[in-house]
Design a protein around this motif. Structure first.
Motif, PDB file in Angstrom:
ATOM      1  N   ARG A 169      -2.652   0.327  -4.301  1.00  0.00           N
ATOM      2  CA  ARG A 169      -2.431  -1.029  -3.791  1.00  0.00           C
ATOM      3  C   ARG A 169      -1.889  -1.913  -4.916  1.00  0.00           C
ATOM      4  O   ARG A 169      -2.311  -1.798  -6.058  1.00  0.00           O
ATOM      5  CB  ARG A 169      -3.718  -1.635  -3.264  1.00  0.00           C
ATOM      6  CG  ARG A 169      -4.261  -0.921  -2.063  1.00  0.00           C
ATOM      7  CD  ARG A 169      -5.555  -1.576  -1.573  1.00  0.00           C
ATOM      8  NE  ARG A 169      -6.069  -0.872  -0.427  1.00  0.00           N
ATOM      9  CZ  ARG A 169      -5.754  -1.151   0.832  1.00  0.00           C
ATOM     10  NH1 ARG A 169      -4.927  -2.135   1.088  1.00  0.00           N
ATOM     11  NH2 ARG A 169      -6.265  -0.461   1.820  1.00  0.00           N
ATOM     12  N   PRO A 204      -6.066   8.801  -3.313  1.00  0.00           N
ATOM     13  CA  PRO A 204      -6.403   7.513  -2.692  1.00  0.00           C
ATOM     14  C   PRO A 204      -5.163   6.605  -2.669  1.00  0.00           C
ATOM     15  O   PRO A 204      -4.243   6.766  -3.468  1.00  0.00           O
ATOM     16  CB  PRO A 204      -7.491   6.933  -3.596  1.00  0.00           C
ATOM     17  CG  PRO A 204      -7.391   7.690  -4.873  1.00  0.00           C
ATOM     18  CD  PRO A 204      -6.750   9.014  -4.571  1.00  0.00           C
ATOM     19  N   ASP A 205      -5.150   5.697  -1.712  1.00  0.00           N
ATOM     20  CA  ASP A 205      -4.033   4.763  -1.583  1.00  0.00           C
ATOM     21  C   ASP A 205      -3.904   3.905  -2.837  1.00  0.00           C
ATOM     22  O   ASP A 205      -4.904   3.511  -3.428  1.00  0.00           O
ATOM     23  CB  ASP A 205      -4.238   3.835  -0.384  1.00  0.00           C
ATOM     24  CG  ASP A 205      -4.249   4.592   0.937  1.00  0.00           C
ATOM     25  OD1 ASP A 205      -3.756   5.729   0.968  1.00  0.00           O
ATOM     26  OD2 ASP A 205      -4.760   4.021   1.915  1.00  0.00           O
ATOM     27  N   VAL A 262       0.860  -1.181   0.000  1.00  0.00           N
ATOM     28  CA  VAL A 262       0.000   0.000   0.000  1.00  0.00           C
ATOM     29  C   VAL A 262       0.897   1.232   0.000  1.00  0.00           C
ATOM     30  O   VAL A 262       1.796   1.359   0.833  1.00  0.00           O
ATOM     31  CB  VAL A 262      -0.925   0.021   1.234  1.00  0.00           C
ATOM     32  CG1 VAL A 262      -1.802   1.264   1.218  1.00  0.00           C
ATOM     33  CG2 VAL A 262      -1.768  -1.242   1.298  1.00  0.00           C
ATOM     34  N   VAL A 263       0.656   2.132  -0.948  1.00  0.00           N
ATOM     35  CA  VAL A 263       1.411   3.379  -1.048  1.00  0.00           C
ATOM     36  C   VAL A 263       0.465   4.519  -0.684  1.00  0.00           C
ATOM     37  O   VAL A 263      -0.593   4.669  -1.302  1.00  0.00           O
ATOM     38  CB  VAL A 263       1.985   3.582  -2.472  1.00  0.00           C
ATOM     39  CG1 VAL A 263       2.737   4.898  -2.560  1.00  0.00           C
ATOM     40  CG2 VAL A 263       2.856   2.413  -2.860  1.00  0.00           C
ATOM     41  N   ASN A 264       0.862   5.299   0.337  1.00  0.00           N
ATOM     42  CA  ASN A 264       0.056   6.432   0.789  1.00  0.00           C
ATOM     43  C   ASN A 264       0.699   7.735   0.344  1.00  0.00           C
ATOM     44  O   ASN A 264       1.917   7.897   0.430  1.00  0.00           O
ATOM     45  CB  ASN A 264      -0.043   6.452   2.324  1.00  0.00           C
ATOM     46  CG  ASN A 264      -0.714   5.217   2.866  1.00  0.00           C
ATOM     47  OD1 ASN A 264      -1.743   4.812   2.367  1.00  0.00           O
ATOM     48  ND2 ASN A 264      -0.125   4.632   3.892  1.00  0.00           N
ATOM     49  N   ASP A 265      -0.117   8.687  -0.087  1.00  0.00           N
ATOM     50  CA  ASP A 265       0.357  10.031  -0.385  1.00  0.00           C
ATOM     51  C   ASP A 265       0.668  10.708   0.949  1.00  0.00           C
ATOM     52  O   ASP A 265      -0.138  10.649   1.876  1.00  0.00           O
ATOM     53  CB  ASP A 265      -0.731  10.799  -1.150  1.00  0.00           C
ATOM     54  CG  ASP A 265      -0.312  12.196  -1.505  1.00  0.00           C
ATOM     55  OD1 ASP A 265      -0.506  13.093  -0.656  1.00  0.00           O
ATOM     56  OD2 ASP A 265       0.225  12.388  -2.605  1.00  0.00           O
ATOM     57  N   LYS A 266       1.836  11.355   1.079  1.00  0.00           N
ATOM     58  CA  LYS A 266       2.227  11.910   2.379  1.00  0.00           C
ATOM     59  C   LYS A 266       1.301  13.033   2.829  1.00  0.00           C
ATOM     60  O   LYS A 266       1.197  13.322   3.999  1.00  0.00           O
ATOM     61  CB  LYS A 266       3.680  12.360   2.363  1.00  0.00           C
ATOM     62  CG  LYS A 266       3.963  13.637   1.627  1.00  0.00           C
ATOM     63  CD  LYS A 266       5.427  14.021   1.776  1.00  0.00           C
ATOM     64  CE  LYS A 266       5.662  15.402   1.234  1.00  0.00           C
ATOM     65  NZ  LYS A 266       7.026  15.838   1.462  1.00  0.00           N
ATOM     66  N   GLY A 283      -1.985  12.954   2.033  1.00  0.00           N
ATOM     67  CA  GLY A 283      -3.323  12.374   2.136  1.00  0.00           C
ATOM     68  C   GLY A 283      -4.266  12.820   1.041  1.00  0.00           C
ATOM     69  O   GLY A 283      -5.479  12.712   1.188  1.00  0.00           O
TER      70      GLY A 283
END
Length: 114
Positions: A17, A14-15, A5-9, A11
């Protein structure tokens, strides 16, 4: 099979996957019904990730012993219902992923009886 899962720092997005399959196989098996290493099977592969697969096991002379399903219980160390001896056995795996890409793995493992 792992999910990355890659999250934008910040936010904002959307994540993202990504599913990743890490193929592993045991180096040995000891089919003595003690509940440990009693069967040999591929770890990290399933029919949901690889809808088409072939897993073949051969003796050290190249004689086909068994073909096992990817989601099955694995090989129990028998050939035609008879116990095979302690020895090295070879395998060939052909996995076809959901996009149709073919992945091949070859190797060997030891069957130990004591």
């Amino acid at each position: 099979i792992y999910t990355i899962v890659v999250n934008d720092k910040n936010g904002c997005a959307p994540d993202a996957r990504l599913e990743v399959s890490v193929i592993q196989y045991p180096k040995f098996m000891t089919p003595n019904n003690d509940g440990f290493n009693d069967t040999w099977k591929i770890i990290g592969a399933s029919s949901s990730f690889y809808p088409s697969s072939n897993i073949f096991i051969f003796d050290r002379y190249g004689k086909p012993i068994v073909t096992i399903p990817i989601d099955g219980e694995g090989w129990d160390g028998t050939y035609n219902g008879k116990i095979v001896p302690s020895s090295d056995y070879w395998f060939k795996i052909q996995l076809v992923d959901r996009k149709g890409k073919v992945h091949q793995h070859n190797g060997h493992f030891s069957l130990l009886r004591r």
